[in-house]
Design an enzyme around this catalytic site. Structure first.
Site, short mmCIF file in Angstrom:
data_model
loop_
_atom_site.label_atom_id
_atom_site.label_comp_id
_atom_site.label_asym_id
_atom_site.label_seq_id
_atom_site.Cartn_x
_atom_site.Cartn_y
_atom_site.Cartn_z
N LYS A 4 8.35 -68.10 -5.91
CA LYS A 4 8.71 -67.66 -4.56
C LYS A 4 9.42 -68.76 -3.79
O LYS A 4 9.08 -69.93 -3.92
CB LYS A 4 7.40 -67.28 -3.83
CG LYS A 4 7.60 -66.64 -2.48
CD LYS A 4 6.26 -66.39 -1.76
CE LYS A 4 5.85 -67.57 -0.91
NZ LYS A 4 5.00 -67.23 0.24
N LYS A 11 8.55 -72.08 2.34
CA LYS A 11 8.99 -73.09 3.29
C LYS A 11 8.29 -74.43 3.10
O LYS A 11 8.75 -75.44 3.61
CB LYS A 11 8.89 -72.58 4.74
CG LYS A 11 7.55 -72.13 5.24
CD LYS A 11 7.67 -71.80 6.74
CE LYS A 11 7.07 -70.47 7.12
NZ LYS A 11 5.61 -70.41 7.06
N LYS A 53 -2.85 -72.24 -3.18
CA LYS A 53 -2.88 -73.33 -2.20
C LYS A 53 -3.96 -74.36 -2.53
O LYS A 53 -3.80 -75.54 -2.21
CB LYS A 53 -3.04 -72.78 -0.78
CG LYS A 53 -1.80 -72.02 -0.32
CD LYS A 53 -1.60 -72.00 1.18
CE LYS A 53 -0.23 -71.40 1.48
NZ LYS A 53 0.07 -71.25 2.89
P1 ATP Z 1 4.17 -71.44 3.22
O1 ATP Z 1 5.16 -71.92 2.23
O2 ATP Z 1 3.96 -72.38 4.38
O3 ATP Z 1 2.90 -70.94 2.64
P2 ATP Z 1 5.65 -69.02 3.52
O4 ATP Z 1 7.06 -69.41 3.33
O5 ATP Z 1 4.98 -68.23 2.45
O6 ATP Z 1 4.80 -70.23 3.96
P3 ATP Z 1 4.52 -67.40 5.65
O7 ATP Z 1 4.45 -67.81 7.07
O8 ATP Z 1 3.26 -67.50 4.86
O9 ATP Z 1 5.63 -68.20 4.88
O10 ATP Z 1 5.10 -65.94 5.54
C1 ATP Z 1 5.74 -65.23 6.56
C2 ATP Z 1 6.28 -63.91 6.05
O11 ATP Z 1 7.38 -64.14 5.15
C3 ATP Z 1 5.29 -63.06 5.22
O12 ATP Z 1 5.46 -61.71 5.58
C4 ATP Z 1 5.69 -63.29 3.81
O13 ATP Z 1 5.35 -62.20 2.98
C5 ATP Z 1 7.19 -63.43 3.94
N1 ATP Z 1 7.75 -64.25 2.87
C6 ATP Z 1 7.48 -65.54 2.62
N2 ATP Z 1 8.21 -66.01 1.60
C7 ATP Z 1 8.97 -64.97 1.18
C8 ATP Z 1 9.94 -64.82 0.15
N3 ATP Z 1 10.26 -65.82 -0.64
N4 ATP Z 1 10.55 -63.62 0.01
C9 ATP Z 1 10.24 -62.59 0.81
N5 ATP Z 1 9.33 -62.66 1.81
C10 ATP Z 1 8.69 -63.83 2.00
#
Ligand code: ATP
Ligand code: LTN
Length: 335
Positions: free
Chosen positions: A197, A200, A115
């Protein structure tokens, strides 16, 4: 909370649109846990301001995420559903844990490094402290198990280390939590770069399928998904990350095992695979989206859920915080 039941804690940040990666990696796995465990699910709004947010959007995303939690099957009768900023103990415990977290170990956190690279103009203290706030979330509720996607494993490890460090420096206070990573779909990858990954916050819309996407968008995004130049449909994360990701999504949404999916698609083409994956996602999301919309329109109900949730959460959290304050030597406030 019932005696003897294990405690589950998890949360998602209300930053933008929740992806099918978030759903398969975390949210979906929480639903079934409600029967067996004491579950606490949080909308972690304090975490989300570590990157710049538009306040009006953060407010909307917070309600939208709570409505999504419930539309997916989280029940305020069975579990505690609340918003992090409603329970001040999260920030208060973070301060104490900050004093036993080392700058060196925080600097090594993969997500912080990622980040920092992505938001080079805003490497704020909150971004670095994010995992300590997450440890506070978990430790306040004496959680035994933390169901998250694989990217969060390192943060849960830190929570374990901080719990152990505090327990040995003072006296046993915190339960040392375990991480629960789902057996399938723990890391859904980007449809455009299957080695990264699905996130969002990805600016490339085609890379991400959100829980709010309509039928056409889902079909289009899967049609454009990056695969590879050979034609075989099988799991091989190393050599065929794109195809493996599509298969994982299919298994996640249909409940079909990896082996059965491989058999089902043996001899078929990528076009058919993409179409079938899209169909499975559309079929699963349609009822969730309808219910999410209905719930999101009922603000009064959502507020009532959050009020009850915060009251229940606060009772547990304050008990832990009081203990912590006593152990570190803060004198109790006269009542
Ligand atoms: P950002 O992109 O804003 O950092 P993020 O998509 O990683 O956010 P978080 O709110 O940080 O989302 O994560 C929420 C949950 O979703 C966590 O348990 C994280 O491990 C899971 N998660 C996020 N992205 C994935 C993915 N691509 N596959 C599986 N699990 C995921
Ligand atoms: N950092 C997590 C969200 C999160 C969380 C938690 C998950 C914040 N606090 C406590 C489990 C337990 C993420 O998914 N990015």
């Amino acid at each position: 909370m019932e005696q003897g039941k294990k405690v589950i804690f998890s949360g998602i940040q209300p930053t933008g649109k929740i992806t099918i990666g978030n759903y398969l990696g975390s949210l979906k796995n929480w639903i079934g846990m409600q029967e067996e465990f004491d579950c606490i699910f949080c909308v972690v709004d304090m975490h989300s301001i570590t990157v710049t947010q538009v306040p009006s959007e953060l407010r909307k995303n917070t309600f939208d995420l709570l409505a999504l939690y419930m539309a997916c099957g989280l029940s305020p009768e069975k579990s505690i559903l609340f918003v992090q900023s409603h329970v001040p103990a999260h920030a208060e415990l973070t301060w104490v844990l900050n004093t036993i977290a080392y700058v060196g170990e925080m600097n090594r956190m993969t997500q912080f490094k990622d980040k920092s690279r992505k938001h080079a103009d805003n490497i704020n203290m909150g971004l670095m402290d994010y995992p300590v706030l997450m440890a506070s979330d978990i430790l306040l509720y004496q959680a035994d198990l933390v169901p998250v996607g694989v990217d969060q494993k390192q943060h849960v490890e830190l929570a374990r280390n901080l719990a152990q460090r505090f327990n040995s420096r003072y006296s046993p206070t915190f339960v040392v939590p375990d991480c629960y990573i789902p057996p399938v779909a723990a890391k859904i990858t980007s449809l455009q770069d299957p080695t990264a990954k699905m996130s969002k916050s990805d600016p490339n819309e085609n890379a991400v399928v959100t829980m709010f996407d309509d039928k056409d968008a889902i079909t289009r995004k899967f049609k454009r998904a990056v695969t590879d130049s050979d034609t075989e449909i099988r799991f091989d994360r190393e050599k065929k990350p794109g195809v493996s990701n599509l298969l994982s999504i299919y298994c996640g949404f249909t409940g079909v095992t990896e082996k059965a999916a491989e058999e089902e698609f043996a001899g078929k083409g990528y076009g058919e695979l993409k179409a079938r994956v899209a169909e499975s996602v559309i079929a699963a999301l349609e009822p969730i989206q309808r219910e999410q919309k209905r719930l999101a329109a009922d603000k009064a109900y959502l507020e009532a859920v959050l009020k009850t949730g915060a009251e229940k959460a606060e009772r547990i959290a304050n008990r832990t915080l009081e203990k912590v304050y006593r152990k570190v030597g803060f004198i109790p406030r006269a009542r």
